[in-house]
Design a protein around this motif. Sequence first.
Motif, PDB file in Angstrom:
ATOM      1  N   ASP A  92      -6.659   5.124  -6.692  1.00 37.86           N
ATOM      2  CA  ASP A  92      -7.161   5.615  -5.564  1.00 37.86           C
ATOM      3  C   ASP A  92      -6.660   7.105  -5.457  1.00 37.86           C
ATOM      4  O   ASP A  92      -5.585   7.362  -5.772  1.00 37.86           O
ATOM      5  N   LEU A 106      -4.424   8.308  -2.746  1.00 37.60           N
ATOM      6  CA  LEU A 106      -2.993   7.718  -2.889  1.00 37.60           C
ATOM      7  C   LEU A 106      -2.337   8.591  -3.947  1.00 37.60           C
ATOM      8  O   LEU A 106      -1.068   9.029  -3.952  1.00 37.60           O
ATOM      9  N   ARG A 146       2.856   8.549   3.950  1.00 40.62           N
ATOM     10  CA  ARG A 146       1.588   8.012   3.768  1.00 40.62           C
ATOM     11  C   ARG A 146       1.399   6.924   2.612  1.00 40.62           C
ATOM     12  O   ARG A 146       0.822   6.129   2.774  1.00 40.62           O
ATOM     13  N   ASP A 187       2.949   3.800   3.937  1.00 41.44           N
ATOM     14  CA  ASP A 187       2.231   3.345   4.861  1.00 41.44           C
ATOM     15  C   ASP A 187       1.033   2.429   4.395  1.00 41.44           C
ATOM     16  O   ASP A 187       0.730   1.501   4.805  1.00 41.44           O
ATOM     17  N   ARG A 188       0.482   3.035   3.355  1.00 40.26           N
ATOM     18  CA  ARG A 188      -0.778   2.327   2.856  1.00 40.26           C
ATOM     19  C   ARG A 188      -0.206   1.116   2.118  1.00 40.26           C
ATOM     20  O   ARG A 188      -1.100   0.060   2.032  1.00 40.26           O
ATOM     21  N   THR A 221      -0.768  -2.610   3.657  1.00 45.86           N
ATOM     22  CA  THR A 221      -2.188  -3.470   3.561  1.00 45.86           C
ATOM     23  C   THR A 221      -2.632  -3.584   2.157  1.00 45.86           C
ATOM     24  O   THR A 221      -3.792  -3.892   1.678  1.00 45.86           O
ATOM     25  N   ASP A 222      -1.671  -2.930   0.985  1.00 44.84           N
ATOM     26  CA  ASP A 222      -1.933  -3.217  -0.411  1.00 44.84           C
ATOM     27  C   ASP A 222      -1.396  -4.371  -0.825  1.00 44.84           C
ATOM     28  O   ASP A 222      -0.363  -4.735  -0.704  1.00 44.84           O
ATOM     29  N   ARG A 226       0.461  -0.121  -7.595  1.00 41.47           N
ATOM     30  CA  ARG A 226       0.451   0.952  -6.199  1.00 41.47           C
ATOM     31  C   ARG A 226       1.618   0.546  -5.762  1.00 41.47           C
ATOM     32  O   ARG A 226       2.332   1.533  -5.058  1.00 41.47           O
TER      33      ARG A 226
END
Length: 955
Positions: A551, A554, A579, A582-583, A586-587, A592
């Motif tokens: 990503d 990211l 950030r 925060d991602r 839902t990852d 990651r």
Amino acid sequence: MTGRTPARHSLRLYGRTTELAALAALGDRVRSGRGAALVLAAEPGLGRTALLEQAVRDSDAGTVLHVRAAPAERDLPYSGVNSLLTGAPPVPDPPGEVPPACTSPTGLLEALRRVHAREPLLVCVDDAHLWDAASRAALGYAARRAGSLPGVGLLMSVAAHRADAADFAGLPVVRLGPLAEDPAATLVDELAEELTGDPADPNVREAVLHEAIGNPALLIAVVRRLSAAQLAGHAPLPRPLADGAALLRVVGSRLEELPVATRQLLLLVAAAQEQDPDGAGADATLLMRAARAAGFDPAALDAAEAAGVTRSAGNRIRFDDPLLLRAVLSGAALSRRRAAHRLLAAVLGGERHRLSRLLHRALAADGPDPALASCLAAAADSPDVRATPLERSVAFGRAARLTPPGSARTSRLTAAAEHAWFAGDPGRARDLLAAGRQESAHDAVRGCAELVRGTLALHDGPVGDAYEILMLAAALLGPYDQERMLTARLGATEAAWSAGDVPACLVALGGAARTAPAPGEESSTGERSPTEFRTPAAWPPGDRAARPGGDGDLFHDYRAGMLHALGARLDEARRPLRRVLDRAATDHDPARLVRAGVAALVLGNIAAACHVNARALAAARARNLVPLVPQILEHLAYAELRAGRHARARAHAEEGLRAAHRTGRRNSVAHHHAILALAASVEGAGEAVTAHAEAALAIAGPHGLAQAATLAEWARARADLGRGRAADAAARLGPLVRPGHRRGHFAVRMLAVPCYVEAAVLAGEPEDTATAVEEFAVWAAQGADPQAPAQLSRCRALLASAQETEALYEHALVRHELAGGDFERARTLLLYGKWLRRRRRLREARGRLRDALFAFERSGALVWAEQTRAELRATGGAGAREQRPGPLACLTPQQLRIARCVADGATNREVALQLSLSPRTVDHHLRNVFALLGVRSRVELSRLVDQAEKNRPDP
């Protein structure tokens, strides 16, 4: 026969401590006039004969009967018993008594009773499972009644799969497994020195260990096959290292016992398993169809299972020993192997078996076949094909062999290496990369190869080398593949981080990508832009989302945040790193999530780091991403240490250590050892701290792992501090936290500053801490560690005047309540309690010390809890009235503490520093101790205290 069988070679036994102890115990029983029996069970080549011969050499218990079974006589009843007793010393028969016949199940027992009548007797039977049935029954009958044969020891070696047979049922068994890595490596070096005068080259040693998989006989055969130049690493090694002849010499005897029809079917089993030798085994239904198509009776395989060569589980058939699989394949003629693969390809139908069918066709091919190679590579790369990483690696490797030299061949070799690494087989991956390096290829393909090579070095080699390889990969990939270029840069950043090299981290994160050339533009090799062949994926098909850098947004947030953090601009780093975190909510991609865990640690959100890394571990296990598991467990265990969950950290680090060993990731091994050393320094396991720290440093030094080395040294120092050795702790930590060339890792050394300040103050050297405390204050203000503000107040309390100390300790306790964490709070309470006791505020001191004791107990910090109990006793609180045996009962709590310290070898000054007293006070108490106990020297005092401590009841 009598006497002792000479050793077949001069090498001594390695890694068999448990087995040698069992032999020694057997010899002790025989010498003491008792009877005993023991069975040594192992597969061929693991050393059962060598152990038995060692027992013969070491025996000093009188007569030794040593015989090896003769397979040619296995059909002659009682031939084994008679060959044994032929070598027995003659024993005159009493007048009128008829010698017992050795042609009955009880004959051997009676004969042994007669033989040992004058002196102890050791009976050694090698390969007892090859005796005739009657002799085996007689031997087992006698061994089960060894207790009725005083002074007789029966020692038998048998094949592992025969140890549970009825003849040997009920006998004690010692089972030999493969040699561990360290003793096997020592054996390789001894063999090399015997042949060349020098130890083996490290890379050669590693290759030999990988090939022999812990089998000493095969290891010896492989090393003795190599020339002096090959052992020194000056000449290429033969491939394969263990050829068919060597394998058949080691394990071929098990195959020779089988019927011809069974051996023919075993080739089919081996060919069916060749694509995944470590998998669950060959499909039994497929094998039955292939056997019938070839005119074989499938029932012939029953003999292999009865002999322990193969094993059935559900609808799968597999070889019980991987060396047997290799021996069957390499021992068969090439034409027969190709015929077996053609037969298997013919009976495999349907889309579900597309990869297997193509692979068998490729293995049956007798020359280059570009069309078949392309079909096979496409199937291996397809996310719709269900296959293990090793199956994909074998498929890509075979496709490469069918491909003409050039970029496509190198690409497929690289893909095979990548999947081999993903399967946890770095040795195979390196061999494939070495083969690909001999080919000329496009820059994009070379970049992919360097990316895999750098990834291997990152996890199992010097991280400085890994950094340079990965930066080269990024430069080669930049014009053609931005995603893999970012992957290489992130890998280089990780290498520089492990090495503690901040400038290199900044270069890896901050370099700009080059612009891709226009379609058709030539690369530096003169080839056109790669559009006609595949570049290998960084992660297996079906898991493309797991690619680091997948990503772009990211990555850019992560890069920006880490650049600011490495430049000590944490305020600017917070927004991009938040950030990233925060991602992660839902990852579900583990790679990651690991980066999000790093971001959480930099932000000082330890709870989030633990949670995110736990999610990463679950995701990696769900996807069976084997290589990621050790690294994720490393990040999770470290986050749990930072959160004060030492027991959890230890459990995850122990699991990670096992996983790292299995997958050949020595750098991860070092990090897990360092984490285990830190956990042990809290729990008080001194020997464990030393063992884990030394294991970590043994790898961290040559591989340049500054982070693991700093953690290990910190663990040693904290263990010293927990045991009251403040001067030793300060000496260890000083170079790590103060400026200088030995300064510790940039991300760890600030965490060790509170330990250093405490140790230096207790050692009477507070003047050395000023710079470290001020630097720690700047770091604590940035919010990177929730414990830091409380620890800073504790450090300042240790250094402050009497008027300021109490307020600083109270402020530290308030901050501890906000941050949480029993262990650090308990350390502050302990120091505060000591300070109160020195000011004769005993009631207040007892309250603080009691709170510290309970907090240490909740943390599992046993050695710290014991130190706190000693302080409580000195205040006359709980624990001061413990019942002390003998003359120690007349000592006061303070006198007892001083006596114990002196008994441990401490000088008066060291005792004073350890107990926060003045040397004059220690001298005064010690004179009273000498008078009360009636001793004249420290030696007498040590003996008296040691004896009293031994007699003290265990609480």
